[in-house]
Design a protein around this motif. Structure first.
Motif, mmCIF file in Angstrom:
data_model
loop_
_atom_site.group_PDB
_atom_site.id
_atom_site.type_symbol
_atom_site.label_atom_id
_atom_site.label_comp_id
_atom_site.label_asym_id
_atom_site.label_seq_id
_atom_site.Cartn_x
_atom_site.Cartn_y
_atom_site.Cartn_z
ATOM 1 N N HIS A 176 0.586 -1.310 0.096
ATOM 2 C CA HIS A 176 -0.105 -0.158 -0.040
ATOM 3 C C HIS A 176 0.962 1.328 -0.078
ATOM 4 N N CYS A 182 0.402 4.498 -2.444
ATOM 5 C CA CYS A 182 -0.089 5.507 -1.994
ATOM 6 C C CYS A 182 0.507 6.444 -1.588
ATOM 7 N N CYS A 239 -0.599 7.908 2.174
ATOM 8 C CA CYS A 239 0.146 7.246 3.350
ATOM 9 C C CYS A 239 1.401 7.185 3.562
#
Ligand SMILES: [Zn+2]
Lengths: 82, 209
Positions: free
Chosen positions: A29, A33, A36
């Motif tokens: 992730h 992203c 984040c």
């Protein structure tokens, strides 16, 4: 792993305590992203800053001896020589 | 959680403890060996002193509390479960001593700078919001000295969140160990950490970095 779920596991990740599956999902992730990934950097920086600004206080030899002898006195008081 | 690590630890305990290891010391401690007590004290008193120092506001109580902790360690060594980690057990005793102290202080005066003793540590966003509305100590963010500022802010965290922050950041324990010490689920430890760090971030205005 979505942005919300990341919040639950980010500290595990930052401290290298993620489980195998969690580690892969988190890494995956963070690669995809930017939000984040930036969030993780801010957290790491802050944790570092907090860590570095406080040294352990040394316990003086005097203080150590005082505490130890009080403990021993109090143990001796409660349990007369067996 | 990590069952392989847990199994490994159990295996280690099952074998003869290394001389001078925590496992060996606690066996000697339980048998009333005074030399073992000195060794345990010397191995842990600095950590425990510093842990307590960050949790109580009155300096004069620190030494007394440290003494109480080690008295308890000594007296209850026979009840120590060798499946558990000795250092976590010592910290748990220290935390319980700190909690007893908080209760006493709260009874004496309305000491608590933050949440009342016994409060679940306000593990919620709503509670965070309410706390933010309470005024920060005057000029805290204008102080030159970052560590001074931080000290005030960490003191201001709800007790249970502060405990997690201190054990994690300054004592470098794992979240697993902290959950054992605080006697709460790992997920609770992680959420306390998250709420605490988010709060410190807001108070410090870190986001506009
Ligand atoms: Zn994301």
């Amino acid at each position: 792993m979505d942005c919300k779920k990341i919040q639950d596991v980010i500290f595990n990740f930052v401290y290298g305590e993620s489980s195998e599956a969690e580690l892969l999902a988190t890494r995956d992730h963070l690669e995809k992203c930017g939000d984040c990934a930036r969030e993780k950097q801010v957290i790491e920086k802050l944790l570092d800053k907090i860590k570095n600004c406080e040294a352990q206080e040394t316990v003086t030899e005097d203080c150590r001896d005082r505490m130890l002898s009080k403990i021993k006195n109090s143990l001796a008081g409660e349990e007369p020589a067996s | 959680m990590d069952s392989t690590a847990q199994n490994k630890r159990n295996l280690d305990v099952a074998t003869v403890p290394r001389p001078g290891s925590d496992e060996e010391l606690v066996v000697r401690l339980a048998a009333g060996d005074a030399g073992a007590f000195d060794q345990v004290f010397d191995r842990y008193h600095k950590q425990i002193y510093n842990f307590i120092r960050k949790q109580v506001s009155e300096r004069e109580n620190i030494e007394d509390l440290v003494q109480e902790v080690f008295l308890r360690v000594f007296k209850s060594a026979k009840n120590f479960d060798p499946e558990k980690k000795f250092s976590s057990w010592v910290y748990k005793i220290a935390l319980n001593e700190v909690k007893r102290h908080w209760k006493k202080s709260a009874a004496k005066q309305t000491y608590s700078l933050n949440t009342p003793v016994g409060d679940e540590g306000s593990d919620s966003e709503r509670q965070d919001f309410i706390e933010d509305l309470r005024e920060l100590p005057e000029n805290v963010l204008e102080r030159e000295n970052f560590s001074e500022t931080l000290k005030v802010l960490i003191d201001r965290l709800p007790d249970k969140q502060r405990t997690v922050v201190i054990l994690k950041i300054y004592h470098e324990l794992t979240f697993e160990e902290i959950s054992e010490i605080c006697e709460c689920p790992l997920s609770t430890v992680l959420s306390r950490m998250r709420y605490a760090v988010n709060k410190l971030r807001r108070w410090l205005g870190v986001d506009e970095d």
